[in-house]
Write an enzyme that holds these catalytic residues in place. Structure first.
Site, PDB file in Angstrom:
ATOM      1  CD  GLU A  62      -1.286  -0.143   3.662  1.00 53.70           C
ATOM      2  OE1 GLU A  62      -1.954   0.883   3.847  1.00 53.70           O
ATOM      3  OE2 GLU A  62      -1.397  -1.172   4.357  1.00 53.70           O
ATOM      4  CB  CYS A  97      -2.721  -4.656   6.421  1.00 53.05           C
ATOM      5  SG  CYS A  97      -1.980  -3.176   7.086  1.00 53.05           S
ATOM      6  CG  HIS A 146      -2.964  -6.925  10.235  1.00 50.90           C
ATOM      7  ND1 HIS A 146      -1.679  -6.663   9.816  1.00 50.90           N
ATOM      8  CD2 HIS A 146      -3.570  -5.714  10.384  1.00 50.90           C
ATOM      9  CE1 HIS A 146      -1.517  -5.354   9.707  1.00 50.90           C
ATOM     10  NE2 HIS A 146      -2.644  -4.760  10.046  1.00 50.90           N
TER      11      HIS A 146
HETATM   12  P1  HMG Z   1      -4.400   6.420  21.175  1.00 53.83           P
HETATM   13  O1  HMG Z   1      -5.791   6.910  21.095  1.00 53.83           O
HETATM   14  O2  HMG Z   1      -3.338   7.439  21.274  1.00 53.83           O
HETATM   15  O3  HMG Z   1      -4.203   5.429  22.380  1.00 53.83           O
HETATM   16  O4  HMG Z   1      -4.049   5.559  19.901  1.00 53.83           O
HETATM   17  P2  HMG Z   1      -5.237   4.978  23.513  1.00 53.83           P
HETATM   18  O5  HMG Z   1      -5.583   6.099  24.379  1.00 53.83           O
HETATM   19  O6  HMG Z   1      -6.330   4.169  22.907  1.00 53.83           O
HETATM   20  O7  HMG Z   1      -4.283   3.985  24.311  1.00 53.83           O
HETATM   21  C1  HMG Z   1      -3.800   2.819  23.726  1.00 53.83           C
HETATM   22  C2  HMG Z   1      -3.728   1.742  24.800  1.00 53.83           C
HETATM   23  O8  HMG Z   1      -2.739   2.106  25.752  1.00 53.83           O
HETATM   24  C3  HMG Z   1      -5.035   1.569  25.586  1.00 53.83           C
HETATM   25  O9  HMG Z   1      -5.141   0.186  25.887  1.00 53.83           O
HETATM   26  C4  HMG Z   1      -4.764   2.351  26.858  1.00 53.83           C
HETATM   27  O10 HMG Z   1      -5.542   1.915  27.975  1.00 53.83           O
HETATM   28  C5  HMG Z   1      -3.296   2.063  27.066  1.00 53.83           C
HETATM   29  P3  HMG Z   1      -6.469  -0.626  25.452  1.00 53.83           P
HETATM   30  O11 HMG Z   1      -7.592   0.041  26.153  1.00 53.83           O
HETATM   31  O12 HMG Z   1      -6.565  -0.474  23.967  1.00 53.83           O
HETATM   32  O13 HMG Z   1      -6.200  -1.999  25.882  1.00 53.83           O
HETATM   33  N1  HMG Z   1      -2.596   3.075  27.860  1.00 53.83           N
HETATM   34  C6  HMG Z   1      -1.675   2.777  28.803  1.00 53.83           C
HETATM   35  N2  HMG Z   1      -1.208   1.585  29.252  1.00 53.83           N
HETATM   36  C7  HMG Z   1      -0.247   1.620  30.211  1.00 53.83           C
HETATM   37  N3  HMG Z   1       0.225   2.778  30.739  1.00 53.83           N
HETATM   38  C8  HMG Z   1      -0.217   3.979  30.328  1.00 53.83           C
HETATM   39  C9  HMG Z   1      -1.206   4.002  29.299  1.00 53.83           C
HETATM   40  N4  HMG Z   1      -1.872   5.003  28.657  1.00 53.83           N
HETATM   41  C10 HMG Z   1      -2.706   4.424  27.771  1.00 53.83           C
HETATM   42  N5  HMG Z   1       0.267   5.101  30.856  1.00 53.83           N
HETATM   43  C11 HMG Z   1      -4.383   3.817  18.311  1.00 53.83           C
HETATM   44  C12 HMG Z   1      -4.083   4.153  19.766  1.00 53.83           C
HETATM   45  C13 HMG Z   1      -4.122   2.329  18.103  1.00 53.83           C
HETATM   46  C14 HMG Z   1      -5.828   4.140  18.022  1.00 53.83           C
HETATM   47  C15 HMG Z   1      -3.441   4.651  17.390  1.00 53.83           C
HETATM   48  O14 HMG Z   1      -2.110   4.272  17.589  1.00 53.83           O
HETATM   49  C16 HMG Z   1      -3.771   4.546  15.912  1.00 53.83           C
HETATM   50  O15 HMG Z   1      -4.601   5.265  15.392  1.00 53.83           O
HETATM   51  N6  HMG Z   1      -3.075   3.618  15.173  1.00 53.83           N
HETATM   52  C17 HMG Z   1      -3.271   3.439  13.740  1.00 53.83           C
HETATM   53  C18 HMG Z   1      -4.514   2.623  13.411  1.00 53.83           C
HETATM   54  C19 HMG Z   1      -4.369   1.153  13.781  1.00 53.83           C
HETATM   55  O16 HMG Z   1      -3.283   0.631  13.960  1.00 53.83           O
HETATM   56  N7  HMG Z   1      -5.500   0.421  13.818  1.00 53.83           N
HETATM   57  C20 HMG Z   1      -5.495  -0.993  14.121  1.00 53.83           C
HETATM   58  C21 HMG Z   1      -6.674  -1.735  13.506  1.00 53.83           C
HETATM   59  S1  HMG Z   1      -6.829  -1.404  11.752  1.00 53.83           S
HETATM   60  C22 HMG Z   1      -5.510  -2.287  11.044  1.00 53.83           C
HETATM   61  O17 HMG Z   1      -4.933  -3.106  11.672  1.00 53.83           O
HETATM   62  C23 HMG Z   1      -5.134  -1.948   9.632  1.00 53.83           C
HETATM   63  C24 HMG Z   1      -3.867  -1.132   9.496  1.00 53.83           C
HETATM   64  O18 HMG Z   1      -2.730  -1.956   9.698  1.00 53.83           O
HETATM   65  C25 HMG Z   1      -3.818  -0.444   8.127  1.00 53.83           C
HETATM   66  C26 HMG Z   1      -3.952  -1.315   6.911  1.00 53.83           C
HETATM   67  O19 HMG Z   1      -4.796  -2.202   6.802  1.00 53.83           O
HETATM   68  O20 HMG Z   1      -3.214  -1.019   5.977  1.00 53.83           O
HETATM   69  C27 HMG Z   1      -3.775  -0.020  10.516  1.00 53.83           C
END
Ligand code: HMG
Length: 432
Positions: A91, A123, A252
């Site tokens: 991609e 992906c 994935h």
């Molecule tokens: P965010 O909003 O900054 O993070 O982004 P958050 O507030 O959701 O926190 C993440 C986790 O850390 C949470 O855990 C928090 O509780 C924890 P969860 O509730 O999820 O279990 N946390 C802590 N833990 C310990 N100590 C702390 C602490 N603070 C928070 N102090 C997000 C997270 C993944 C949304 C962001 O990184 C993002 O947008 N990533 C890109 C999108 C993505 O990867 N999506 C995955 C599914 S889609 C997919 O896999 C396809 C993809 O690969 C693309 C493709 O297909 O080409 C992305």
């Protein structure tokens, strides 16, 4: 079973060889967290990432794909003349029209009667290539030849975005054949799911992905549940899908914590209720299953980051490199998700003798040779990436990044991308 599926089931097909080629540099997630004013535990525990590979200006989708492809062929003694199909799932393509495969076909010396094309579905691209190759072989059109499928990507979300800690760069190559030495795919129970969703995308004008991060997690899990059901609906043995009967569950892996969420979802489908991880019994069920079937093969992903379409297959390389011979001849599950979205769930068998290739596949040397960057150096590379694809723009210097070997991206001259030895660099403006 229908007559059609009975015919298909007679033909053995699967992954015969693999190879990983990562980017030359990496950053530490604690350094990144500190630079962004975030508690490091969020990246290390909350997201599950320790390090993140960073591609230098001399590394692109083509160079990483060619190196991974060459590694798969050489490590498994496959002559390039045996390859009849080359597919690159990516991609982060390098041209709107010309496929990355055209360059890789030349760089690997593949035969002229080898067809080649690029697949794109976020992906899911390499999985689309893998199943197409398996179908090509099953149909008899391959004439005994093999297919080379390469997943190659550089994940970019941009500085100080929520997606920044989930970037990465690298390529995984797979050779698909009639006599697979690693994984035999069960093409009779592949389940699929598609739905138009705006969870993650990259418009033509942007080098950076846009993501509705939390929504993308929901889309991923929804796709897992649906594609699993679809696979079960065409299987004549539902017991094979039971977690207790599987040797490993691969997902994935955009970030390690996502595989944990995926395995929770998989177990919930199996027990047909939500798991309550505050409950002692449920926590024990989850911890044992995740600890045995998924967590052991995520350590390389935790060091490399999201390599998009290759992330799933990177954990399968990690699995083989651990040489656990007790897991040969056992079933595994494979879930592939691509945003936008498309997904497949399938079963495969670990081939008897697959662990003989543990050393050949061990990615440790590849990881150990990486150069650690400061956050300032990483940000400079990100800024350079803006210009590196411009015509007669910057000429990246492989020596600057201590790149060994012979396949590099050397800049764009006369509107043509330049790869390989350093012959073209004199005509381009050097990057200092
Ligand atoms: P965010 O909003 O900054 O993070 O982004 P958050 O507030 O959701 O926190 C993440 C986790 O850390 C949470 O855990 C928090 O509780 C924890 P969860 O509730 O999820 O279990 N946390 C802590 N833990 C310990 N100590 C702390 C602490 N603070 C928070 N102090 C997000 C997270 C993944 C949304 C962001 O990184 C993002 O947008 N990533 C890109 C999108 C993505 O990867 N999506 C995955 C599914 S889609 C997919 O896999 C396809 C993809 O690969 C693309 C493709 O297909 O080409 C992305």
């Amino acid at each position: 079973m229908t007559a059609e599926t009975q015919t298909q089931s007679k033909i053995k097909v699967g992954i015969d060889a693999m190879g990983f080629s990562g980017a030359q540099c990496y950053i530490d997630m604690v350094d990144l967290a500190k630079a962004r004013g975030v508690d490091p535990a969020k990246f290390i525990v909350g997201i599950g990432q320790k390090q993140m590979s960073v591609a230098t200006p001399c590394e692109d989708t083509v160079s990483m794909a060619a190196l991974a492809g060459r590694k798969a062929l050489e490590s498994f003694n496959i002559d390039p003349s045996e390859i009849g199909t080359l597919i690159i799932g990516t991609e982060t393509g390098i041209d709107h029209s010309k496929p990355a495969t055209a360059y890789v076909h030349e760089l690997l010396g593949l035969p002229t009667n080898c067809r080649q094309f690029e697949t794109k579905h976020a992906c899911y691209g390499a999985t689309a290539g893998l199943t197409s190759a398996a179908d090509w072989i099953s149909s008899g059109r391959a004439r005994g030849r093999k297919a080379l499928i390469i997943a190659s990507d550089i994940a970019r979300y941009g500085i100080d975005t929520p997606g920044e800690p989930t970037q990465g760069a690298g390529a995984v190559a797979m050779v698909v054949s009639e006599n697979p030495r690693l994984f035999e795919l069960d093409m009779n129970c592949v389940g699929d799911f598609s739905s138009q969703v705006m969870d993650f995308w990259r418009p033509l004008y942007s080098k950076y992905a846009f993501a509705d991060g939390h929504y993308s997690i929901d889309c991923y899990l929804e796709a897992l549940a649906h594609s699993l059901k679809d696979a079960q609906s065409v299987s004549d043995d539902l017991d094979r899908f039971k977690p207790d009967n599987l040797a490993a569950c691969f997902y994935h892996v955009p970030f390690v914590k996502m595989a944990r969420k995926a395995h929770t979802c998989f177990l919930e489908q199996h027990i047909d209720r939500k798991l309550d991880l505050q409950d002692v019994a449920d926590k024990e069920i989850f911890t044992k299953s995740y600890g045995e079937l998924t967590a052991p093969w995520l350590s390389v992903n935790a060091q490399v980051g999201n390599i998009y379409t290759g992330s799933l297959f990177l954990s399968m390389i990690d699995f083989i490199s651990q040489e656990n011979r007790d897991l040969e001849n056992r079933d595994i599950s494979i879930f592939s998700y691509g945003s936008g979205c498309g997904a497949s769930f399938m079963l495969a068998k670990v081939v008897d003798g697959a662990m003989d290739y543990a050393q050949a596949l061990n990615p440790r040397a590849e990881l150990d040779r990486r150069q650690k960057l400061t956050i300032e150096e990483y940000e400079k590379i990100v800024a350079l990436a803006e210009d590196i694809d411009m015509n007669d723009g910057l000429a990246p210097d492989p020596a600057r990044w201590n790149l060994k070997g012979d396949i590099f991206y050397l800049g764009t001259h006369n509107h043509s991308r330049q790869y390989g030895p350093q012959s073209m660099r004199g005509q381009l403006q050097r990057v200092s």
